[in-house]
Design an enzyme around this catalytic site. Structure first.
Site, PDB file in Angstrom:
ATOM      1  CG  HIS A  16      -1.682  -1.380   1.276  1.00 18.32           C
ATOM      2  ND1 HIS A  16      -2.616  -1.821   0.370  1.00 18.32           N
ATOM      3  CD2 HIS A  16      -1.502  -2.398   2.161  1.00 18.32           C
ATOM      4  CE1 HIS A  16      -3.007  -3.046   0.696  1.00 18.32           C
ATOM      5  NE2 HIS A  16      -2.334  -3.420   1.777  1.00 18.32           N
ATOM      6  CD  GLU A  36      -1.747  -3.733   5.150  1.00 16.08           C
ATOM      7  OE1 GLU A  36      -1.161  -4.680   4.595  1.00 16.08           O
ATOM      8  OE2 GLU A  36      -2.935  -3.433   4.926  1.00 16.08           O
ATOM      9  CG  HIS A  92       0.882  -6.927   2.397  1.00 14.05           C
ATOM     10  ND1 HIS A  92      -0.034  -6.022   1.896  1.00 14.05           N
ATOM     11  CD2 HIS A  92       1.686  -7.252   1.358  1.00 14.05           C
ATOM     12  CE1 HIS A  92       0.202  -5.817   0.609  1.00 14.05           C
ATOM     13  NE2 HIS A  92       1.250  -6.555   0.260  1.00 14.05           N
ATOM     14  CD  GLU A 134      -1.343 -10.089   4.595  1.00  8.87           C
ATOM     15  OE1 GLU A 134      -1.305  -9.239   5.513  1.00  8.87           O
ATOM     16  OE2 GLU A 134      -1.835  -9.855   3.482  1.00  8.87           O
TER      17      GLU A 134
END
Length: 292
Positions: free
Chosen positions: A82, A119, A174, A256
């Protein structure tokens, strides 16, 4: 990693056991010792507030010769998931791009902890720490972005950056946005897909090796357990719907690091000391893979 607009991911291979993933750490005797989504497409997250702890400041790299080390001559691309600016560019990030087997949004905002820690800020902080660790071992490191652009890059460009760098390994950082009670980390591996501009046949095996080594070292260094909701307690999950993996021609995985929407995981993810451990676990896994 649940996605509001996607069916459950297709499993293409039997996941490795926890023991197999952890065994990747022990290469030598000396080496042993849902809420808002967080992936390529989905719901927007809350606006980020101040970091819960002071983030590691970005350190300009490339201005001085890298030290000689065990990773000298190797290239690693780090892909911070992101972008903090994505929330202000929803029209641009909602643009559809080709992922080889279909089309998907350019990028997403990512998720956030309940206190607003985004995040996108987490991924940049861990990526800065990871870059410093890898460069200390002599690796050439490139980030796909460093919050130095208004939004993105799009998922197809993220893959292209790693490909054009001829990276020896690419890791996309992430944190998940699942339900409370869902805890732990997982590493997403590319499935074997072929269609349009996607052909992962040459990187499936090497990416699985990279992912298993990261999973083993990450668990050992952070003390976090493999996900209790994805991957059958292996810490590994295979996906065929992520453009960042589908379009890669070099070994690549997504990590993650935990679930930002679970208070216990969030307490870890928002702590600078734990983020340093996360970066170290990632660095050790990458180094183990590169050293063979």
């Amino acid at each position: 990693m649940p996605y509001d607009d996607c069916p459950p991911p297709t499993r293409h291979a039997r996941p490795l056991s926890v023991a197999a993933a952890l065994a990747a750490v022990c290469l030598t005797a000396a080496g042993c010792g849902g809420g808002p989504e967080t992936g390529e497409a989905g719901a927007a997250s809350p606006r980020p507030g101040p970091d819960a702890t002071t983030s590691a400041a970005p350190t300009p790299t490339g201005k001085q010769p890298l030290p000689k080390g065990p990773l000298t001559g190797r290239t690693v691309v780090i892909d911070p998931g992101h972008n903090p600016g994505n929330r202000d560019h929803t029209r641009e990030i909602n643009r559809q791009v080709d992922i080889g087997t279909g089309r998907k949004e350019c990028d997403t905002t990512g998720t956030a902890a309940n206190d607003g820690y985004a995040e996108a800020r987490f991924t940049l902080d861990v990526s800065h720490r990871l870059r410093a660790l890898l460069e200390a071992e002599g690796a050439r490191v490139r980030l796909t972005h460093d919050a130095d652009r208004p939004f993105g890059p799009c998922i197809d460009e993220r893959a292209r950056i790693g490909n054009e760098a001829k990276a020896d390994a690419v890791v996309s950082v992430h944190a998940d946005g699942s339900a409370v009670g869902n805890r732990g980390f997982h590493v997403i591996l590319p499935a074997e897909v072929k269609g349009g501009g996607a052909d992962t046949s040459k990187i499936v095996k090497s990416s699985a090796d990279l992912g298993a080594r990261i999973a083993g070292h990450f668990a050992r260094t952070t003390g976090s357990a493999p996900s209790n909701y994805i991957g059958g307690n292996t810490g590994l999950d295979t996906r065929d719907d992520l453009g960042g993996l589908n379009l890669s021609t070099v070994p690549k995985v997504f990590v993650e690091c935990g679930n930002m929407r679970d208070p216990k995981d969030a307490a870890l993810l928002t702590a600078a000391s734990w983020r340093q451990k996360a970066a170290q676990g990632l660095a050790d896994g990458i180094a183990g893979y590169l050293k063979g």
